[in-house]
Design an enzyme around this catalytic site. Structure first.
Site, PDB file in Angstrom:
ATOM      1  N   GLN A 127       0.816  -1.223   0.000  1.00  9.03           N
ATOM      2  CA  GLN A 127       0.000   0.000   0.000  1.00  9.03           C
ATOM      3  C   GLN A 127       0.847   1.270   0.000  1.00  9.03           C
ATOM      4  OE1 GLN A 127      -2.927  -0.141   3.118  1.00  9.03           O
ATOM      5  NE2 GLN A 127      -4.459  -1.022   1.755  1.00  9.03           N
ATOM      6  N   ASP A 130       2.095   2.259  -3.506  1.00  9.61           N
ATOM      7  CA  ASP A 130       1.077   2.280  -4.556  1.00  9.61           C
ATOM      8  C   ASP A 130       0.963   3.673  -5.191  1.00  9.61           C
ATOM      9  OD1 ASP A 130      -1.250   2.180  -6.052  1.00  9.61           O
ATOM     10  OD2 ASP A 130      -2.283   0.882  -4.637  1.00  9.61           O
TER      11      ASP A 130
HETATM   12  P1  NAD Z   1      -9.336   2.355 -11.490  1.00  2.00           P
HETATM   13  O1  NAD Z   1      -8.575   3.630 -11.633  1.00  2.00           O
HETATM   14  O2  NAD Z   1      -8.849   1.148 -12.193  1.00  2.00           O
HETATM   15  O3  NAD Z   1     -10.837   2.618 -11.953  1.00  2.00           O
HETATM   16  C1  NAD Z   1     -11.591   3.670 -11.413  1.00  2.00           C
HETATM   17  C2  NAD Z   1     -12.977   3.167 -11.059  1.00  2.00           C
HETATM   18  O4  NAD Z   1     -13.740   3.006 -12.255  1.00  2.00           O
HETATM   19  C3  NAD Z   1     -13.018   1.816 -10.338  1.00  2.00           C
HETATM   20  O5  NAD Z   1     -13.678   1.974  -9.113  1.00  2.00           O
HETATM   21  C4  NAD Z   1     -13.795   0.932 -11.300  1.00  2.00           C
HETATM   22  O6  NAD Z   1     -14.598  -0.017 -10.626  1.00  2.00           O
HETATM   23  C5  NAD Z   1     -14.641   1.955 -12.026  1.00  2.00           C
HETATM   24  N1  NAD Z   1     -15.237   1.488 -13.293  1.00  2.00           N
HETATM   25  C6  NAD Z   1     -14.691   0.690 -14.251  1.00  2.00           C
HETATM   26  N2  NAD Z   1     -15.580   0.483 -15.244  1.00  2.00           N
HETATM   27  C7  NAD Z   1     -16.697   1.186 -14.917  1.00  2.00           C
HETATM   28  C8  NAD Z   1     -17.955   1.377 -15.545  1.00  2.00           C
HETATM   29  N3  NAD Z   1     -18.249   0.796 -16.716  1.00  2.00           N
HETATM   30  N4  NAD Z   1     -18.879   2.160 -14.931  1.00  2.00           N
HETATM   31  C9  NAD Z   1     -18.602   2.746 -13.743  1.00  2.00           C
HETATM   32  N5  NAD Z   1     -17.421   2.596 -13.105  1.00  2.00           N
HETATM   33  C10 NAD Z   1     -16.491   1.826 -13.675  1.00  2.00           C
HETATM   34  O7  NAD Z   1      -9.541   2.018  -9.947  1.00  2.00           O
HETATM   35  P2  NAD Z   1      -8.584   2.320  -8.710  1.00  2.00           P
HETATM   36  O8  NAD Z   1      -8.785   3.703  -8.238  1.00  2.00           O
HETATM   37  O9  NAD Z   1      -7.214   1.909  -9.087  1.00  2.00           O
HETATM   38  O10 NAD Z   1      -9.182   1.356  -7.612  1.00  2.00           O
HETATM   39  C11 NAD Z   1      -9.490   0.011  -7.893  1.00  2.00           C
HETATM   40  C12 NAD Z   1      -9.699  -0.764  -6.594  1.00  2.00           C
HETATM   41  O11 NAD Z   1      -8.493  -0.999  -5.927  1.00  2.00           O
HETATM   42  C13 NAD Z   1     -10.594  -0.111  -5.575  1.00  2.00           C
HETATM   43  O12 NAD Z   1     -11.365  -1.121  -4.995  1.00  2.00           O
HETATM   44  C14 NAD Z   1      -9.645   0.441  -4.576  1.00  2.00           C
HETATM   45  O13 NAD Z   1     -10.268   0.646  -3.313  1.00  2.00           O
HETATM   46  C15 NAD Z   1      -8.664  -0.665  -4.556  1.00  2.00           C
HETATM   47  N6  NAD Z   1      -7.353  -0.263  -4.030  1.00  2.00           N
HETATM   48  C16 NAD Z   1      -6.708  -1.125  -3.179  1.00  2.00           C
HETATM   49  C17 NAD Z   1      -5.470  -0.777  -2.700  1.00  2.00           C
HETATM   50  C18 NAD Z   1      -4.714  -1.691  -1.780  1.00  2.00           C
HETATM   51  O14 NAD Z   1      -5.301  -2.515  -1.119  1.00  2.00           O
HETATM   52  N7  NAD Z   1      -3.406  -1.595  -1.763  1.00  2.00           N
HETATM   53  C19 NAD Z   1      -4.879   0.409  -3.054  1.00  2.00           C
HETATM   54  C20 NAD Z   1      -5.570   1.246  -3.931  1.00  2.00           C
HETATM   55  C21 NAD Z   1      -6.788   0.886  -4.427  1.00  2.00           C
END
Ligand code: NAD
Length: 378
Positions: A127, A130
């Site tokens: 994390q 990231d």
């Molecule tokens: P991302 O940038 O890949 O995408 C942004 C958002 O767009 C996502 O929430 C995705 O579900 C959404 N999306 C995709 N297609 C869509 C559609 N057709 N309509 C509406 N929404 C749509 O996402 P991100 O910000 O990188 O986050 C992805 C996941 O990873 C989240 O669950 C986040 O909480 C998680 N995360 C975990 C960690 C960790 O544990 N280390 C760190 C960061 C993020």
């Protein structure tokens, strides 16, 4: 002694991968840090700050590259970087692994070991490394601040003796890291915020920020999250239902922030021309996915397009517009990635090639592109 180095980024990139704070930590770990003169200026880091932290500042970028055992970079290394680094040097950067391929081939051919920070596994241990999270969070904030500046009305409701100013309606499409920060920022500015996503986990997160969640919650929605935490591409049937739902909603909104992405694919198309035409003149759309093809049909990379009085802004480097914070956090992410690989007094990084974080981010090694997701089919 391991030499860690950074040169100035491309003119379009205000961020930098070394901060005075991380230089200090690297020097304490027994590393030598080399940085090109002026490389931190757009992030307000002065050469004197770097020197005070223990780095050697050089006006000769070639000398910095040639001395690097580890080369830290925000964007993909330039051709000059690739040819100027020594064989076996390690690069940590946002390599755009799914972008143009010949640049990656060149990194491999130069015998460089490279890590793409965007591919960092979303596991607890990683994390603090990231970069997508650290940068998307700032970008989500900046998108709303920019939308508020473009919107020729106020966001919060104001009751004054001269009459009432209504609260603006803000809709966030895609509630990952950027979307969540956009919701939080919109709420702080007093807007009425709604949000949508295809992953069920987003529903509770949206509610916890005091916004309303809107989505097609069918069986496909329940399975839309991959084990890596990302969204799957949705079926044409789902997309149709989603479009029906959002068409009605968008027509009532003042500001729409779109952030929807699917790793390694073009951004899903969520806002059509007809939807834009249903919005009131003066409304604002910020398409944060424009670099990957855009969530809005009318968005253009790096431009603000006006259509029937609706302005559609397609920013290319929102995190870079908050460069001071973005560089500080990015440099910290890189430090956290390198830290376990540096043994005090060692002459080279100690890399455990079987580690999940290393395997997940390693793109090139021994002259080849080695990441499983980047193998050419057939
Ligand atoms: P991302 O940038 O890949 O995408 C942004 C958002 O767009 C996502 O929430 C995705 O579900 C959404 N999306 C995709 N297609 C869509 C559609 N057709 N309509 C509406 N929404 C749509 O996402 P991100 O910000 O990188 O986050 C992805 C996941 O990873 C989240 O669950 C986040 O909480 C998680 N995360 C975990 C960690 C960790 O544990 N280390 C760190 C960061 C993020």
């Amino acid at each position: 002694m391991i030499t860690i180095a950074a040169t100035a980024e491309a003119a379009s990139e205000p961020r930098i991968g070394l901060s005075p704070e991380t230089v200090k930590k690297l020097v304490q770990k027994g590393c030598r840090v080399l940085i090109e003169s002026g490389a931190g200026l757009k992030s307000r880091f002065l050469d004197t700050d770097y020197t005070a932290a223990g780095a050697t500042v050089s006006a000769d970028a070639g000398e910095v590259r040639a001395g690097a055992d580890v080369f830290l970079r925000v964007g993909r290394p330039s051709a000059a970087d690739v040819s100027g680094l020594k064989n076996g040097a390690v690069i940590a950067a946002m390599l755009e692994p799914f972008g143009e391929r010949t640049g990656l081939d060149a990194i491999a051919a130069a015998g460089l070991t490279s890590f793409a920070m965007e591919l960092m596994p979303r596991i607890t241990r990683a994390q603090s490394m990231d970069v997508l999270s650290s940068q998307s969070n700032l970008a989500g904030y900046k998108a709303v601040v920019d939308a508020a500046a473009m919107f020729q009305r106020a966001l919060p409701m104001m009751m004054t003796a001269a009459g009432t100013v209504p609260a603006a309606k803000l809709f966030v499409m895609g509630v990952g890291v950027a979307g969540l920060q956009a919701i939080a920022t919109g709420r702080r500015l007093g807007a009425i915020v709604t949000a949508t996503d295809v992953r069920p986990a987003a529903k509770e997160q949206v509610a916890s920020l005091g916004a309303k969640f809107i989505a097609v919650e069918n069986d496909e929605f329940k399975q839309a999250e991959t084990t890596a935490g990302y969204a799957k591409p949705m079926s044409p049937e789902y997309q149709k239902l989603q479009a029906e739902l959002t068409t009605k909603h968008i027509a009532t909104q003042d500001i729409v922030i779109t952030t929807a992405l699917i790793p390694g694919r073009p951004a899903p198309r969520l806002i059509t021309r007809a939807m834009v035409e249903s919005m009131k003149p003066g409304s604002v759309i910020i398409d944060m996915a424009v670099e990957r093809g855009g969530n809005c049909e009318l968005a253009k990379p790096g431009e603000t397009v006006e259509h029937n009085g609706v302005r559609i802004h397609g920013p290319l480097n929102l995190a870079g517009e908050v460069a001071v914070n973005a560089s500080s956090l990015y440099a910290k992410n890189l430090l956290n990635f390198l830290d376990p690989l540096i043994e005090k007094g060692a002459d080279a990084l100690k890399i455990n090639w079987d580690d999940e974080i290393i395997k997940g981010t390693l793109v090139t090694r021994d002259g080849k592109i080695v990441h499983p997701a980047l193998q050419l089919k057939g």
